[in-house]
Write a protein that holds these residues in place. Structure first.
Motif, PDB file in Angstrom:
ATOM      1  N   CYS A   1      -2.938   7.400  -7.392  1.00  0.00           N
ATOM      2  CA  CYS A   1      -3.291   6.879  -6.553  1.00  0.00           C
ATOM      3  C   CYS A   1      -4.523   7.295  -6.118  1.00  0.00           C
ATOM      4  O   CYS A   1      -4.986   8.710  -6.119  1.00  0.00           O
TER       5      CYS A   1
ATOM      6  N   TRP B   1      -4.470   2.372  -8.264  1.00  0.00           N
ATOM      7  CA  TRP B   1      -3.819   3.604  -9.019  1.00  0.00           C
ATOM      8  C   TRP B   1      -4.630   3.160  -9.904  1.00  0.00           C
ATOM      9  O   TRP B   1      -4.689   1.940 -10.601  1.00  0.00           O
TER      10      TRP B   1
ATOM     11  N   GLN C   1       0.631  -1.250  -0.355  1.00  0.00           N
ATOM     12  CA  GLN C   1       0.333   0.556   0.042  1.00  0.00           C
ATOM     13  C   GLN C   1       0.746   1.272   0.009  1.00  0.00           C
ATOM     14  O   GLN C   1       1.785   1.184   0.806  1.00  0.00           O
ATOM     15  N   HIS C   2       0.153   2.278  -0.529  1.00  0.00           N
ATOM     16  CA  HIS C   2       0.647   3.798  -0.278  1.00  0.00           C
ATOM     17  C   HIS C   2       1.206   4.261   0.316  1.00  0.00           C
ATOM     18  O   HIS C   2       0.276   3.872   1.931  1.00  0.00           O
TER      19      HIS C   2
ATOM     20  N   SER D   1      -3.597   3.921   0.379  1.00  0.00           N
ATOM     21  CA  SER D   1      -5.015   3.727  -0.484  1.00  0.00           C
ATOM     22  C   SER D   1      -3.723   2.061  -1.443  1.00  0.00           C
ATOM     23  O   SER D   1      -2.987   2.245  -1.398  1.00  0.00           O
ATOM     24  N   LYS D   2      -4.679   0.720  -2.244  1.00  0.00           N
ATOM     25  CA  LYS D   2      -3.625  -0.253  -2.776  1.00  0.00           C
ATOM     26  C   LYS D   2      -4.313   0.320  -4.133  1.00  0.00           C
ATOM     27  O   LYS D   2      -3.413  -0.896  -5.000  1.00  0.00           O
TER      28      LYS D   2
END
Length: 64
Positions: free
Chosen positions: A39, A26, A18-19, A23-24
């Motif tokens: 993202c 994109w 994940q970022h 969030s994962k």
């Protein structure tokens, strides 16, 4: 294990890591030797090598 995804602009890709924002997911803005990803959590954009995206993809949702 090889993913046979066809990446297109507008698709939503879920990566393994994940970022920092949490969030994962994109959105793909550009495809080629490098991808430009945005993202969906914070809007941050990155350029990343195609090889890394293919290796780290967990899921791919096609644009509507």
């Amino acid at each position: 294990m090889k993913n046979d995804y066809t990446y297109e602009v507008g698709d939503i890709v879920t990566l393994k890591k994940q970022h920092p924002c949490g969030s994962k997911e994109w959105e793909i803005l550009r495809v080629g030797a490098d991808f430009r990803l945005k993202c969906l959590g914070c809007g941050h954009q990155i350029m990343i090598a195609r090889k890394l995206v293919e290796k780290n993809t967990k899921d791919l949702r096609k644009k509507a």
